[in-house]
Scaffold this motif. Structure first.
Motif, PDB file in Angstrom:
ATOM      1  N   LYS A  84       0.850  -1.192   0.000  1.00  5.95           N
ATOM      2  CA  LYS A  84       0.000   0.000   0.000  1.00  5.95           C
ATOM      3  C   LYS A  84       0.885   1.240   0.000  1.00  5.95           C
ATOM      4  O   LYS A  84       1.755   1.394   0.857  1.00  5.95           O
ATOM      5  CB  LYS A  84      -0.880  -0.002   1.252  1.00  5.95           C
ATOM      6  CG  LYS A  84      -1.831   1.169   1.320  1.00  5.95           C
ATOM      7  CD  LYS A  84      -2.534   1.302   2.653  1.00  5.95           C
ATOM      8  CE  LYS A  84      -3.490   0.205   2.942  1.00  5.95           C
ATOM      9  NZ  LYS A  84      -4.306   0.462   4.131  1.00  5.95           N
ATOM     10  N   LYS A  85       0.704   2.088  -1.012  1.00  3.35           N
ATOM     11  CA  LYS A  85       1.483   3.322  -1.086  1.00  3.35           C
ATOM     12  C   LYS A  85       0.803   4.428  -0.282  1.00  3.35           C
ATOM     13  O   LYS A  85       1.439   5.081   0.517  1.00  3.35           O
ATOM     14  CB  LYS A  85       1.663   3.762  -2.538  1.00  3.35           C
ATOM     15  CG  LYS A  85       2.638   2.890  -3.314  1.00  3.35           C
ATOM     16  CD  LYS A  85       2.714   3.238  -4.784  1.00  3.35           C
ATOM     17  CE  LYS A  85       3.158   4.659  -5.026  1.00  3.35           C
ATOM     18  NZ  LYS A  85       3.328   4.973  -6.444  1.00  3.35           N
ATOM     19  N   LEU A 133      -6.353   6.942  -0.844  1.00  5.70           N
ATOM     20  CA  LEU A 133      -6.793   7.875  -1.876  1.00  5.70           C
ATOM     21  C   LEU A 133      -7.994   8.669  -1.390  1.00  5.70           C
ATOM     22  O   LEU A 133      -8.861   8.136  -0.690  1.00  5.70           O
ATOM     23  CB  LEU A 133      -7.156   7.107  -3.154  1.00  5.70           C
ATOM     24  CG  LEU A 133      -5.995   6.400  -3.842  1.00  5.70           C
ATOM     25  CD1 LEU A 133      -6.509   5.529  -4.977  1.00  5.70           C
ATOM     26  CD2 LEU A 133      -4.982   7.400  -4.366  1.00  5.70           C
ATOM     27  N   TYR A 144      -7.161   2.517  -1.571  1.00  7.68           N
ATOM     28  CA  TYR A 144      -5.748   2.894  -1.586  1.00  7.68           C
ATOM     29  C   TYR A 144      -5.103   2.471  -2.895  1.00  7.68           C
ATOM     30  O   TYR A 144      -5.686   1.734  -3.685  1.00  7.68           O
ATOM     31  CB  TYR A 144      -5.003   2.257  -0.406  1.00  7.68           C
ATOM     32  CG  TYR A 144      -4.967   0.756  -0.411  1.00  7.68           C
ATOM     33  CD1 TYR A 144      -3.914   0.064  -0.999  1.00  7.68           C
ATOM     34  CD2 TYR A 144      -5.992   0.006   0.165  1.00  7.68           C
ATOM     35  CE1 TYR A 144      -3.876  -1.329  -1.009  1.00  7.68           C
ATOM     36  CE2 TYR A 144      -5.965  -1.381   0.164  1.00  7.68           C
ATOM     37  CZ  TYR A 144      -4.903  -2.042  -0.427  1.00  7.68           C
ATOM     38  OH  TYR A 144      -4.873  -3.414  -0.444  1.00  7.68           O
ATOM     39  N   GLU A 145      -3.880   2.971  -3.104  1.00 11.29           N
ATOM     40  CA  GLU A 145      -3.145   2.616  -4.307  1.00 11.29           C
ATOM     41  C   GLU A 145      -1.889   1.835  -3.955  1.00 11.29           C
ATOM     42  O   GLU A 145      -1.310   2.010  -2.883  1.00 11.29           O
ATOM     43  CB  GLU A 145      -2.785   3.857  -5.116  1.00 11.29           C
ATOM     44  CG  GLU A 145      -1.777   4.765  -4.451  1.00 11.29           C
ATOM     45  CD  GLU A 145      -1.397   5.966  -5.310  1.00 11.29           C
ATOM     46  OE1 GLU A 145      -1.553   5.903  -6.550  1.00 11.29           O
ATOM     47  OE2 GLU A 145      -0.936   6.955  -4.741  1.00 11.29           O
ATOM     48  N   THR A 146      -1.523   0.952  -4.887  1.00  8.22           N
ATOM     49  CA  THR A 146      -0.233   0.290  -4.861  1.00  8.22           C
ATOM     50  C   THR A 146       0.484   0.731  -6.136  1.00  8.22           C
ATOM     51  O   THR A 146      -0.039   1.578  -6.877  1.00  8.22           O
ATOM     52  CB  THR A 146      -0.378  -1.249  -4.834  1.00  8.22           C
ATOM     53  OG1 THR A 146      -1.044  -1.674  -6.017  1.00  8.22           O
ATOM     54  CG2 THR A 146      -1.151  -1.710  -3.602  1.00  8.22           C
ATOM     55  N   GLU A 147       1.618   0.159  -6.408  1.00  8.59           N
ATOM     56  CA  GLU A 147       2.365   0.559  -7.603  1.00  8.59           C
ATOM     57  C   GLU A 147       1.579   0.306  -8.881  1.00  8.59           C
ATOM     58  O   GLU A 147       1.619   1.104  -9.814  1.00  8.59           O
ATOM     59  CB  GLU A 147       3.687  -0.182  -7.660  1.00  8.59           C
ATOM     60  CG  GLU A 147       4.569   0.260  -8.808  1.00  8.59           C
ATOM     61  CD  GLU A 147       5.923  -0.407  -8.786  1.00  8.59           C
ATOM     62  OE1 GLU A 147       6.430  -0.681  -9.885  1.00  8.59           O
ATOM     63  OE2 GLU A 147       6.457  -0.657  -7.698  1.00  8.59           O
ATOM     64  N   VAL A 175      -5.346   0.240  -8.052  1.00  9.38           N
ATOM     65  CA  VAL A 175      -6.180   0.900  -7.050  1.00  9.38           C
ATOM     66  C   VAL A 175      -6.995  -0.211  -6.401  1.00  9.38           C
ATOM     67  O   VAL A 175      -7.591  -1.028  -7.106  1.00  9.38           O
ATOM     68  CB  VAL A 175      -7.121   1.940  -7.700  1.00  9.38           C
ATOM     69  CG1 VAL A 175      -8.141   2.458  -6.710  1.00  9.38           C
ATOM     70  CG2 VAL A 175      -6.314   3.078  -8.307  1.00  9.38           C
ATOM     71  N   HIS A 176      -7.014  -0.249  -5.093  1.00  2.99           N
ATOM     72  CA  HIS A 176      -7.742  -1.280  -4.355  1.00  2.99           C
ATOM     73  C   HIS A 176      -8.890  -0.634  -3.596  1.00  2.99           C
ATOM     74  O   HIS A 176      -8.697   0.379  -2.922  1.00  2.99           O
ATOM     75  CB  HIS A 176      -6.812  -1.974  -3.344  1.00  2.99           C
ATOM     76  CG  HIS A 176      -5.741  -2.768  -3.996  1.00  2.99           C
ATOM     77  ND1 HIS A 176      -5.774  -4.143  -4.051  1.00  2.99           N
ATOM     78  CD2 HIS A 176      -4.593  -2.402  -4.640  1.00  2.99           C
ATOM     79  CE1 HIS A 176      -4.694  -4.575  -4.681  1.00  2.99           C
ATOM     80  NE2 HIS A 176      -3.968  -3.536  -5.048  1.00  2.99           N
ATOM     81  N   GLN A 235      -6.929   7.484 -12.095  1.00  3.06           N
ATOM     82  CA  GLN A 235      -5.699   6.736 -11.827  1.00  3.06           C
ATOM     83  C   GLN A 235      -5.458   5.804 -13.007  1.00  3.06           C
ATOM     84  O   GLN A 235      -6.341   5.031 -13.353  1.00  3.06           O
ATOM     85  CB  GLN A 235      -5.850   5.891 -10.550  1.00  3.06           C
ATOM     86  CG  GLN A 235      -6.218   6.671  -9.319  1.00  3.06           C
ATOM     87  CD  GLN A 235      -5.067   7.513  -8.809  1.00  3.06           C
ATOM     88  OE1 GLN A 235      -3.939   7.055  -8.757  1.00  3.06           O
ATOM     89  NE2 GLN A 235      -5.362   8.737  -8.436  1.00  3.06           N
ATOM     90  N   ARG A 261      -4.334   2.953 -13.512  1.00  2.40           N
ATOM     91  CA  ARG A 261      -3.975   1.674 -12.910  1.00  2.40           C
ATOM     92  C   ARG A 261      -5.182   0.734 -13.003  1.00  2.40           C
ATOM     93  O   ARG A 261      -6.304   1.175 -13.170  1.00  2.40           O
ATOM     94  CB  ARG A 261      -3.642   1.849 -11.435  1.00  2.40           C
ATOM     95  CG  ARG A 261      -2.394   2.664 -11.163  1.00  2.40           C
ATOM     96  CD  ARG A 261      -2.207   2.805  -9.653  1.00  2.40           C
ATOM     97  NE  ARG A 261      -0.935   3.373  -9.309  1.00  2.40           N
ATOM     98  CZ  ARG A 261      -0.706   4.675  -9.228  1.00  2.40           C
ATOM     99  NH1 ARG A 261      -1.669   5.529  -9.466  1.00  2.40           N
ATOM    100  NH2 ARG A 261       0.497   5.121  -8.910  1.00  2.40           N
ATOM    101  N   VAL A 306      -8.016  -1.670 -11.379  1.00  2.00           N
ATOM    102  CA  VAL A 306      -8.819  -1.560 -10.159  1.00  2.00           C
ATOM    103  C   VAL A 306      -9.075  -2.949  -9.630  1.00  2.00           C
ATOM    104  O   VAL A 306      -9.488  -3.849 -10.372  1.00  2.00           O
ATOM    105  CB  VAL A 306     -10.144  -0.819 -10.417  1.00  2.00           C
ATOM    106  CG1 VAL A 306     -11.007  -0.797  -9.166  1.00  2.00           C
ATOM    107  CG2 VAL A 306      -9.882   0.596 -10.907  1.00  2.00           C
TER     108      VAL A 306
END
Length: 143
Positions: free
Chosen positions: A36-37, A40, A98-101, A104-105, A135, A137, A139
């Protein structure tokens, strides 16, 4: 005849090899997990604030559980629906976003009618629409 059988085997082998190479080159695996970065920022939308095209998609799919993403004008919309229910009183809570590399989760939870809550015996279709900045990314809807 043995020469024809030999040629036939070579053709089959060649076709199979080409097929496997094409299949393997077109496939890639993206790790959607990761660390987890950051959390969001998001807004849970009221029904009147949902874009019309997204409302139409939700209406078409609302009878079954759904997980939708929709983008429009630099915004991303995440929809989590829980299908047709037999009564009122349901709510949905965003537990994490939240975001990871690479992704988006979002994790949501359906909460049933409380014991002290007045429940109306009618069909309802609980769903939640979350709006956030776009984003680029994948999902991941987590359970």
């Amino acid at each position: 005849m043995s020469k024809k059988v030999g040629n036939f085997r070579k053709i089959i082998f060649s076709c199979t090899a080409v097929f496997l190479i094409l299949c393997m080159s077109g496939c890639s695996v993206t790790d959607l997990g990761g660390t987890k970065k950051q959390e969001l920022d998001f807004t849970v939308l009221e029904k009147e604030d949902i874009p019309e095209e997204l409302k139409t998609q939700i209406e078409e799919k609302k009878d079954e559980p759904m997980k939708l993403t929709y983008t429009d004008q630099g915004q991303m919309y995440l929809v989590r629906g829980y299908g047709k229910k037999e009564s009122s009183g349901y709510s949905i809570e965003v537990k994490e976003l939240y975001e990871t590399e690479n992704a988006v989760h979002i994790r949501t939870e359906l909460k049933g009618p409380g014991e002290k809550e007045q429940v109306i015996e009618k069909h309802t279709w609980p769903y939640l629409v979350v709006k956030l900045d776009y984003q680029d990314r994948h999902v991941v809807f987590e359970e």
